[in-house]
Design an enzyme around this catalytic site. Sequence first.
Site, PDB file in Angstrom:
ATOM      1  N   ASP A 228      33.696 -44.036  23.004  1.00 43.69           N
ATOM      2  CA  ASP A 228      33.897 -43.911  24.626  1.00 43.69           C
ATOM      3  C   ASP A 228      35.347 -43.679  24.410  1.00 43.69           C
ATOM      4  O   ASP A 228      36.129 -44.282  23.918  1.00 43.69           O
ATOM      5  CB  ASP A 228      33.561 -45.030  25.409  1.00 43.69           C
ATOM      6  CG  ASP A 228      32.087 -45.478  25.085  1.00 43.69           C
ATOM      7  OD1 ASP A 228      31.327 -44.550  24.931  1.00 43.69           O
ATOM      8  OD2 ASP A 228      31.828 -46.835  25.337  1.00 43.69           O
ATOM      9  N   ASP A 267      30.312 -39.740  23.022  1.00 47.08           N
ATOM     10  CA  ASP A 267      29.411 -41.047  23.625  1.00 47.08           C
ATOM     11  C   ASP A 267      29.966 -40.979  25.028  1.00 47.08           C
ATOM     12  O   ASP A 267      29.678 -40.076  25.795  1.00 47.08           O
ATOM     13  CB  ASP A 267      29.611 -42.271  22.851  1.00 47.08           C
ATOM     14  CG  ASP A 267      28.618 -43.421  23.160  1.00 47.08           C
ATOM     15  OD1 ASP A 267      27.617 -42.927  24.081  1.00 47.08           O
ATOM     16  OD2 ASP A 267      28.830 -44.342  22.734  1.00 47.08           O
ATOM     17  N   ASP A 271      32.623 -46.423  29.875  1.00 51.28           N
ATOM     18  CA  ASP A 271      31.505 -47.254  29.885  1.00 51.28           C
ATOM     19  C   ASP A 271      31.744 -48.625  30.238  1.00 51.28           C
ATOM     20  O   ASP A 271      33.108 -49.271  29.672  1.00 51.28           O
ATOM     21  CB  ASP A 271      30.852 -47.046  28.776  1.00 51.28           C
ATOM     22  CG  ASP A 271      29.913 -45.898  28.399  1.00 51.28           C
ATOM     23  OD1 ASP A 271      30.090 -45.038  29.333  1.00 51.28           O
ATOM     24  OD2 ASP A 271      29.289 -45.695  27.402  1.00 51.28           O
ATOM     25  N   ARG A 321      24.905 -39.832  34.116  1.00 52.13           N
ATOM     26  CA  ARG A 321      25.561 -41.299  34.107  1.00 52.13           C
ATOM     27  C   ARG A 321      26.644 -41.243  34.815  1.00 52.13           C
ATOM     28  O   ARG A 321      27.844 -41.227  34.331  1.00 52.13           O
ATOM     29  CB  ARG A 321      25.739 -41.506  32.795  1.00 52.13           C
ATOM     30  CG  ARG A 321      24.400 -41.875  32.009  1.00 52.13           C
ATOM     31  CD  ARG A 321      24.825 -42.519  30.803  1.00 52.13           C
ATOM     32  NE  ARG A 321      23.408 -42.797  29.909  1.00 52.13           N
ATOM     33  CZ  ARG A 321      23.510 -43.195  28.532  1.00 52.13           C
ATOM     34  NH1 ARG A 321      24.529 -43.516  27.985  1.00 52.13           N
ATOM     35  NH2 ARG A 321      22.264 -43.313  28.044  1.00 52.13           N
TER      36      ARG A 321
END
Length: 447
Positions: A228, A267, A271, A321
């Site tokens: 990330d 990715d 996060d 997301r």
Amino acid sequence: MAASSHRRSLRSRRTLVVSAAVVAAGVGAGVVVMNANAGTVDLYHQTLAAKDGWASSGTGTTGGTKADAAHTFTVSTRAQLVKALGSASDTTPRIIKIKGTIDANTDDAGKKLTCASYAAGTGYSLSAYLKAYDPATYGRSKLPSGTQEKARAAAQTKQAKNIVFKVPANTTVVGVAGTNAGISGGMLQIQSVDNVIVRNLNFSATEDCFPQWDPTDGDDGNWNSNYDSVTLRGATHVWADHNSFTDAAHFDSANPKYYGREYQIHDGALDITKSSDLVTVSRNQFTNHDKTMLIGSSDSEPSGKLRVSIHHNIWKGIVQRAPLARVGQVHIYNNYYDVTTLNGYATQYSINSRAKAQVIAENNYWRLPTGGKVAKLLSGDGTGSVKGSGNLVNGTVTDLVAAYNAASSKDLKTTVNWTATLTAGLETSAKNLPTSLAATTGAGVLK
């Protein structure tokens, strides 16, 4: 929003000298202002304002504001950044000013490194990997193992040692104004530490050279990558503010397919996992990305953590997301979602509430293109909640949860078990967000 180390409220700071345009947009953060009692409020020592989201809870979030001169650094290369960060276990307050763009894929002397550089000496090659784990011969019932998988993992480890930057507690990492400050190809890892501020930075091109094939992931298998741009793992009191996140210059549309599945090298963007807690994500721009923000890495994460506030951000060209929330108490307010397809990134959904997540989504604005469906702006697994109010779609107040539930067999619950009180800067109308946030979010705005 930011505040001085003396915790002046947002309201009092707005009485200071700021530009009329910024005041009109409801933004006081990041502008260098003069205060007769405290002198200049500088970007590097600003702390999170009282009641500005979950990260202001308890001890609040001050980052490295108490850093002495020996622990205040200006860096412009990967090697300098590594040295300034020091040991991840060192809790001494530090301020790290990033000047210009740091290329994470360089060695200590500044020489450019490529995927071939990381693969060298490991025995890995993509062609050999593809031959070894072709589902037609290897099957689909188990993860890859053996010589080529070990070689892939070794190459990935070499890359990780170079591009993963571990941030210690009590640290502020901030971009120097006017220098296009940021990190290309790297990951800030905020793991098992408290009190970190990340501001005014461009994050781009965070790419995994060695994605792993997982034939058991879904019906057809998937390629999964490992980095990330910013990752929180068991971190607490983190403020991510005025940053920009993008896949540029390599968009997913350029990814090849192997075994009929996209060879995904990206990715997450930001996060928040492994029971991280007390996080405020404010005034960032998220563009051109698929799996953008994951809150909670597993449906089985313990309750009581993953408390996150997400406000005044722009989400544009985001597939999914934004965020996906599990377990925690998540407040999403005053964000602007433009779900028009951008550079091949077509939105599947914006907010996903699952694994009993308790989400409050209020006063956000969605721009929905012609033919777009309101019912697809949310998602869930039938156990999560979204309490929504004041949300606009193309300027019209819209009950997003009702629209989703009318079209889904797994209804979102409409009540939550908590009340949002840490809401400094909450705007009661979303009407002007598309205009105001365009000028007041992302890296490069703070001066």
